[in-house]
Design an enzyme around this catalytic site. Structure first.
Site, PDB file in Angstrom:
ATOM      1  N   ASN A 152       0.801  -1.233   0.000  1.00 59.20           N
ATOM      2  CA  ASN A 152       0.000   0.000   0.000  1.00 59.20           C
ATOM      3  C   ASN A 152       0.835   1.285   0.000  1.00 59.20           C
ATOM      4  OD1 ASN A 152       0.815  -0.656   2.569  1.00 59.20           O
ATOM      5  ND2 ASN A 152      -1.087  -0.037   3.556  1.00 59.20           N
ATOM      6  N   GLU A 249       4.804  -4.821  11.759  1.00 61.10           N
ATOM      7  CA  GLU A 249       3.738  -3.829  11.558  1.00 61.10           C
ATOM      8  C   GLU A 249       2.636  -4.530  10.799  1.00 61.10           C
ATOM      9  OE1 GLU A 249       3.603  -1.090  12.929  1.00 61.10           O
ATOM     10  OE2 GLU A 249       5.657  -0.487  13.353  1.00 61.10           O
ATOM     11  N   CYS A 283      -3.467   0.227   6.890  1.00 59.38           N
ATOM     12  CA  CYS A 283      -3.554  -0.712   8.008  1.00 59.38           C
ATOM     13  C   CYS A 283      -4.208  -0.127   9.247  1.00 59.38           C
ATOM     14  CB  CYS A 283      -2.156  -1.188   8.357  1.00 59.38           C
ATOM     15  SG  CYS A 283      -1.030   0.189   8.551  1.00 59.38           S
ATOM     16  N   GLU A 457       7.676   1.745  14.655  1.00 62.34           N
ATOM     17  CA  GLU A 457       8.407   2.461  13.615  1.00 62.34           C
ATOM     18  C   GLU A 457       8.326   3.951  13.946  1.00 62.34           C
ATOM     19  OE1 GLU A 457       6.823   0.675   9.802  1.00 62.34           O
ATOM     20  OE2 GLU A 457       8.861  -0.142   9.846  1.00 62.34           O
TER      21      GLU A 457
HETATM   22  P1  NDP Z   1       1.131  -9.889   3.167  1.00 59.43           P
HETATM   23  O1  NDP Z   1       1.181 -10.251   4.580  1.00 59.43           O
HETATM   24  O2  NDP Z   1       0.473 -10.802   2.216  1.00 59.43           O
HETATM   25  O3  NDP Z   1       2.618  -9.674   2.608  1.00 59.43           O
HETATM   26  C1  NDP Z   1       3.523  -8.779   3.214  1.00 59.43           C
HETATM   27  C2  NDP Z   1       4.913  -9.035   2.661  1.00 59.43           C
HETATM   28  O4  NDP Z   1       5.423 -10.264   3.180  1.00 59.43           O
HETATM   29  C3  NDP Z   1       4.959  -9.168   1.138  1.00 59.43           C
HETATM   30  O5  NDP Z   1       6.156  -8.593   0.657  1.00 59.43           O
HETATM   31  C4  NDP Z   1       4.961 -10.667   0.961  1.00 59.43           C
HETATM   32  O6  NDP Z   1       5.471 -11.062  -0.289  1.00 59.43           O
HETATM   33  C5  NDP Z   1       5.835 -11.100   2.106  1.00 59.43           C
HETATM   34  N1  NDP Z   1       5.660 -12.482   2.529  1.00 59.43           N
HETATM   35  C6  NDP Z   1       4.590 -13.290   2.382  1.00 59.43           C
HETATM   36  N2  NDP Z   1       4.813 -14.501   2.945  1.00 59.43           N
HETATM   37  C7  NDP Z   1       6.066 -14.468   3.471  1.00 59.43           C
HETATM   38  C8  NDP Z   1       6.879 -15.395   4.190  1.00 59.43           C
HETATM   39  N3  NDP Z   1       6.444 -16.618   4.496  1.00 59.43           N
HETATM   40  N4  NDP Z   1       8.116 -15.005   4.573  1.00 59.43           N
HETATM   41  C9  NDP Z   1       8.567 -13.759   4.307  1.00 59.43           C
HETATM   42  N5  NDP Z   1       7.845 -12.845   3.614  1.00 59.43           N
HETATM   43  C10 NDP Z   1       6.616 -13.182   3.209  1.00 59.43           C
HETATM   44  O7  NDP Z   1       0.487  -8.443   3.147  1.00 59.43           O
HETATM   45  P2  NDP Z   1       0.021  -7.576   1.899  1.00 59.43           P
HETATM   46  O8  NDP Z   1       1.165  -7.261   1.019  1.00 59.43           O
HETATM   47  O9  NDP Z   1      -1.188  -8.223   1.333  1.00 59.43           O
HETATM   48  O10 NDP Z   1      -0.369  -6.200   2.620  1.00 59.43           O
HETATM   49  C11 NDP Z   1      -1.563  -5.991   3.263  1.00 59.43           C
HETATM   50  C12 NDP Z   1      -1.441  -6.228   4.753  1.00 59.43           C
HETATM   51  O11 NDP Z   1      -0.408  -5.418   5.300  1.00 59.43           O
HETATM   52  C13 NDP Z   1      -2.680  -5.847   5.500  1.00 59.43           C
HETATM   53  O12 NDP Z   1      -3.065  -6.863   6.390  1.00 59.43           O
HETATM   54  C14 NDP Z   1      -2.310  -4.621   6.276  1.00 59.43           C
HETATM   55  O13 NDP Z   1      -3.009  -4.432   7.442  1.00 59.43           O
HETATM   56  C15 NDP Z   1      -0.862  -4.787   6.493  1.00 59.43           C
HETATM   57  N6  NDP Z   1      -0.221  -3.504   6.644  1.00 59.43           N
HETATM   58  C16 NDP Z   1       0.220  -3.126   7.881  1.00 59.43           C
HETATM   59  C17 NDP Z   1       0.782  -1.892   8.090  1.00 59.43           C
HETATM   60  C18 NDP Z   1       1.286  -1.500   9.432  1.00 59.43           C
HETATM   61  O14 NDP Z   1       2.176  -0.667   9.500  1.00 59.43           O
HETATM   62  N7  NDP Z   1       0.803  -2.033  10.513  1.00 59.43           N
HETATM   63  C19 NDP Z   1       0.907  -0.936   7.003  1.00 59.43           C
HETATM   64  C20 NDP Z   1       0.446  -1.428   5.736  1.00 59.43           C
HETATM   65  C21 NDP Z   1      -0.104  -2.670   5.578  1.00 59.43           C
HETATM   66  P3  NDP Z   1       4.505 -11.148  -1.572  1.00 59.43           P
HETATM   67  O15 NDP Z   1       3.253 -10.420  -1.276  1.00 59.43           O
HETATM   68  O16 NDP Z   1       5.307 -10.536  -2.639  1.00 59.43           O
HETATM   69  O17 NDP Z   1       4.257 -12.615  -1.774  1.00 59.43           O
END
Ligand code: NDP
Length: 483
Positions: A152, A249, A283, A457
């Protein structure tokens, strides 16, 4: 002209390509068209990135904080100078309107680089006198850090992780989400243009598998993830195997509580910011909007009226203030939740459907009469779907607001300041707001409690999560021993 990355990865100070990796298409969410392609990091690329970071880290840590900080602040200046170009790129990467990206992404990234660049020279230990002897402490970097981003805020997430990590003398390998691959490469390019030594900040592309390989590598000392709770649990567990440090996060389902003495216009504005900014893909959003019964219908009427002000269209047009979902997949997930809301009997006030135009647009959607047990009130949707719930008393709303595994954010709107502080004090959340919603200045700690995360953060708090303290006892006299 749509942006073309110079190569898929940025390692050891330069762009690196390896077309043996699986292709990842870059899709512009506003049209559904493919605008570029990058490649997943092969094991050789992952190795190159980790080895470069490890080799560069010690010399980087030996530089003075002033020298490191100067480079980060120079990078902040370059980001601000190039804000328009970077904002256009962010819009291609995510589909978020240029009206937003011009003020929220590279600018926020630059703030982080400037803030932590400024702090770098002041990172010191302390002197603890013990009579003739004393202890001194040294704040040391952790070493090699891995950053993993969600889709995002690709520029902001890369900077929020890189800036404190690098200020403390760490090196980083960053993996953006496979959905938004372009922006972190620019961050790396700009850091190096500002004078960052090669290898200190590297970007590799890939899906969860590449993230998993980075997290499992024994050379890595710390993992900072922005992502969903299920991914967070997996990454946290994998990091624990080697006792690595973590910052998590994660997601939320945050409460926004509006008492009947609130300024209605401000409360509606807060609910709009906390649900529809970035088309709801934030998020910390306050997606459970608890409205006290006395003002419920007035609030809903004004909300429906103001929601008509959403201007959907080509996000590169600065008049547009509401963009598409980041991907077709995310659109399908959100539409699925909207159908659940309808099926569970929530009252649809506005929106509730896909918009008939190219790209992945969903109309801003408000459900009223939502109850705590409905799926749309319990699960994170990550789209433009607001759930409005009624409440009668302060005690009741606190209990209901806290009845969730999440604890990222919370907001309260009321003119009664004593109540505002009392309620915020009772809400289980890390990042809170009074008569506002979703402000995230770099000076303030950001992060969640409960399942929403570990660590913080931004602010001085982030320094604690990218450094460790060594304590040194200094004896001035003779050593006494039993024998
Ligand atoms: P995901 O949890 O699907 O993915 C986050 C990242 O982790 C991606 O780069 C993903 O790779 C990677 N990833 C996935 N599986 C693994 C693994 N087993 N080991 C290491 N890395 C892995 O989240 P989204 O990208 O769909 O983002 C949305 C989510 O993020 C929402 O739930 C939102 O709430 C949260 N979010 C939280 C924030 C905060 O600061 N608290 C801010 C913004 C978002 P890939 O997707 O390329 O497979």
């Amino acid at each position: 002209m749509t942006p073309q990355p110079k190569a898929s990865h940025f390692i050891n100070g330069e762009y690196v390509e390896d077309t043996k990796g699986t292709p990842i298409p870059v899709i512009y969410a506003a049209t559904g068209e493919q605008i570029a392609v990058v490649h997943t990091a092969t094991p050789e690329i992952v190795e190159e990135a980790l080895a470069s970071a490890q080799a560069a880290q010690k010399a980087w840590a030996k530089m003075t904080g002033t020298e490191r900080g100067r480079i980060l602040r120079r990078a902040a200046d370059i980001m601000r100078e190039r804000n328009h170009e970077l904002s256009v790129l962010e819009t291609y990467d995510t589909g978020k309107p240029l009206q937003e990206t011009l003020v929220a992404d590279a600018t926020s990234g630059a703030d982080a680089l400037e803030y932590f660049g400024g702090l770098a020279a002041s990172l010191t230990g302390e002197h603890i006198p013990l009579g003739e002897d004393w202890v001194y402490t040294v704040r040391e970097p952790l070493g090699l850090c891995v950053g993993i981003g969600a889709w995002n805020y690709p520029t902001q997430i890369a900077c929020w992780k890189a800036a404190p990590a690098l200020a403390c003398g760490n090196a980083m390998v960053f993996k953006p989400s496979e959905t938004t691959t372009l922006c972190a490469l620019k961050v790396a390019e700009i850091l190096h243009e500002a004078g960052l030594p090669a290898g200190v900040f590297n970007v590799v592309q890939g899906m969860g598998e590449v993230g998993g390989a980075l997290v499992a590598d024994p050379r890595v000392d710390k993992v900072s993830l922005t992502g969903s709770v299920p991914t967070g649990k997996k990454v946290y567990a994998a990091a624990a195997a080697d006792m690595k440090h973590v910052t998590m996060e994660l997601g939320g389902k945050s409460p926004l509580v509006i008492f009947d003495d609130a300024d209605i216009e401000n409360a509606v504005g807060g609910a709009i910011n906390g649900n529809f900014y970035s088309s709801g893909q934030v998020c910390s959003n306050g997606t459970r909007v608890f409205v006290q019964k006395g003002i419920k219908e007035k609030f809903l009427a004004r909300l429906a009226e103001r929601t008509k002000g959403a201007v959907l269209g080509d996000p590169q047009d600065e008049a547009v203030n509401f963009g598409p979902m980041v991907s077709e997949r995310q659109m399908e997930i959100v539409l699925g939740y909207i159908e659940k809301g309808k099926a569970e009997g929530a009252r649809l006030i506005c929106g509730g459907e896909r918009v008939d135009r190219p790209g992945y647009f969903i109309a801003p959607t408000v459900f009223a009469d939502v109850t705590d047990d409905m799926v749309i009130a319990r699960e994170e949707i990550f789209g433009p779907v607001m759930s409005v719930l009624d409440f009668e008393t302060e005690e009741e709303v606190i209990e209901r607001a806290n009845a969730t595994e999440f604890g990222l954010s919370a907001g309260v709107f009321t003119r009664d300041f004593t109540r505002a502080h009392r309620v915020i004090g009772a809400l289980e959340a890390g990042s809170c707001f009074i008569n506002s919603y979703n402000d995230a200045p770099v000076e303030a700690p950001f992060g969640g409690v409960k399942a929403s995360g570990v660590g913080r953060e931004n602010s001085k708090e982030a320094i604690k999560h990218f450094s460790q303290v060594k304590s040194v006892y200094v004896r001035m006299g003779d050593v006494e021993a039993a024998f």
